[in-house]
Design a protein around this motif. Structure first.
Motif, short mmCIF file in Angstrom:
data_model
loop_
_atom_site.label_atom_id
_atom_site.label_comp_id
_atom_site.label_asym_id
_atom_site.label_seq_id
_atom_site.Cartn_x
_atom_site.Cartn_y
_atom_site.Cartn_z
N HIS A 69 -23.81 16.59 -14.70
CA HIS A 69 -24.91 15.82 -15.27
C HIS A 69 -24.61 15.62 -16.75
O HIS A 69 -23.74 16.30 -17.32
CB HIS A 69 -26.23 16.59 -15.15
CG HIS A 69 -26.84 16.54 -13.79
ND1 HIS A 69 -27.66 15.51 -13.39
CD2 HIS A 69 -26.77 17.40 -12.74
CE1 HIS A 69 -28.08 15.74 -12.16
NE2 HIS A 69 -27.55 16.87 -11.75
N GLY A 70 -25.37 14.77 -17.41
CA GLY A 70 -25.22 14.56 -18.84
C GLY A 70 -25.98 15.55 -19.68
O GLY A 70 -25.87 15.54 -20.91
N ASP A 71 -26.75 16.43 -19.04
CA ASP A 71 -27.56 17.41 -19.76
C ASP A 71 -27.59 18.69 -18.92
O ASP A 71 -27.03 18.74 -17.83
CB ASP A 71 -28.98 16.85 -19.96
CG ASP A 71 -29.74 17.53 -21.08
OD1 ASP A 71 -29.24 18.54 -21.65
OD2 ASP A 71 -30.85 17.07 -21.39
N ALA A 87 -31.24 18.26 -10.49
CA ALA A 87 -31.95 17.57 -11.56
C ALA A 87 -31.54 18.21 -12.89
O ALA A 87 -31.29 19.41 -12.96
CB ALA A 87 -33.45 17.71 -11.38
N CYS A 88 -31.47 17.37 -13.92
CA CYS A 88 -31.14 17.90 -15.24
C CYS A 88 -32.31 17.67 -16.19
O CYS A 88 -33.28 16.99 -15.86
CB CYS A 88 -29.84 17.31 -15.77
SG CYS A 88 -29.90 15.59 -16.21
N ASP A 90 -32.72 15.89 -18.73
CA ASP A 90 -33.04 14.53 -19.20
C ASP A 90 -33.75 13.70 -18.14
O ASP A 90 -34.03 12.54 -18.34
CB ASP A 90 -31.79 13.81 -19.70
CG ASP A 90 -30.79 13.47 -18.61
OD1 ASP A 90 -31.07 13.69 -17.42
OD2 ASP A 90 -29.69 12.98 -18.95
N GLY A 91 -34.06 14.33 -16.98
CA GLY A 91 -34.80 13.66 -15.92
C GLY A 91 -33.95 13.04 -14.83
O GLY A 91 -34.48 12.57 -13.83
N GLN A 92 -32.64 13.02 -15.00
CA GLN A 92 -31.76 12.46 -13.97
C GLN A 92 -31.75 13.36 -12.74
O GLN A 92 -31.69 14.58 -12.84
CB GLN A 92 -30.33 12.33 -14.51
CG GLN A 92 -29.37 11.78 -13.47
CD GLN A 92 -27.91 11.88 -13.91
OE1 GLN A 92 -27.52 12.86 -14.54
NE2 GLN A 92 -27.14 10.89 -13.57
N ILE A 93 -31.83 12.72 -11.57
CA ILE A 93 -31.75 13.42 -10.29
C ILE A 93 -30.57 12.84 -9.52
O ILE A 93 -30.41 11.63 -9.45
CB ILE A 93 -33.04 13.27 -9.47
CG1 ILE A 93 -34.20 13.92 -10.23
CG2 ILE A 93 -32.88 13.89 -8.07
CD1 ILE A 93 -35.56 13.67 -9.61
N VAL A 94 -29.74 13.72 -8.95
CA VAL A 94 -28.60 13.29 -8.14
C VAL A 94 -28.75 13.87 -6.75
O VAL A 94 -29.02 15.07 -6.60
CB VAL A 94 -27.26 13.75 -8.76
CG1 VAL A 94 -26.10 13.40 -7.86
CG2 VAL A 94 -27.08 13.14 -10.14
#
Length: 99
Positions: A69-71, A87-88, A90-94
């Motif tokens: 992730h980026g965070d 989830a990271c 910054d709110g991104q979910i993969v």
């Protein structure tokens, strides 16, 4: 099996109900999230570096980097079909595809 993470990237494992320790794993960064697959054959950790690591909790193969992730990784979860989501902060979910 029960897993616990330390501040320095150490993941320790114990058998239940005996409490017998099992060989743990280590990452390069603080572990923020841990998840077992529904069948217990896979352990996934997420760390401060944004890395998602997949490993065998029984030590039959080494930890492998699944992706980044980026965070910082904040959460990991498997659904009942064994599909992993991470989830990271910054709110991104993969949602990770099985390969």
């Amino acid at each position: 099996m029960v897993a616990a993470a330390g501040l320095h990237g150490t993941v320790r494992l114990w058998q239940v109900p005996s409490g017998s320790p099992v060989q743990g794993t280590a990452t390069r960064s603080r572990v923020n999230a841990i998840a077992f697959s529904p069948d217990g054959r896979i352990l996934v950790t997420g760390d401060d570096d944004g890395a998602v690591w997949i490993s065998d909790p029984h030590g039959r193969w080494p930890a492998t980097l699944l992706g980044r992730h980026g965070d910082k990784v904040a959460s990991l979860a498997f659904n009942s079909d064994g599909i992993l989501a991470s989830a990271c902060r910054d709110g991104q979910i993969v949602v990770w595809k099985r390969g």
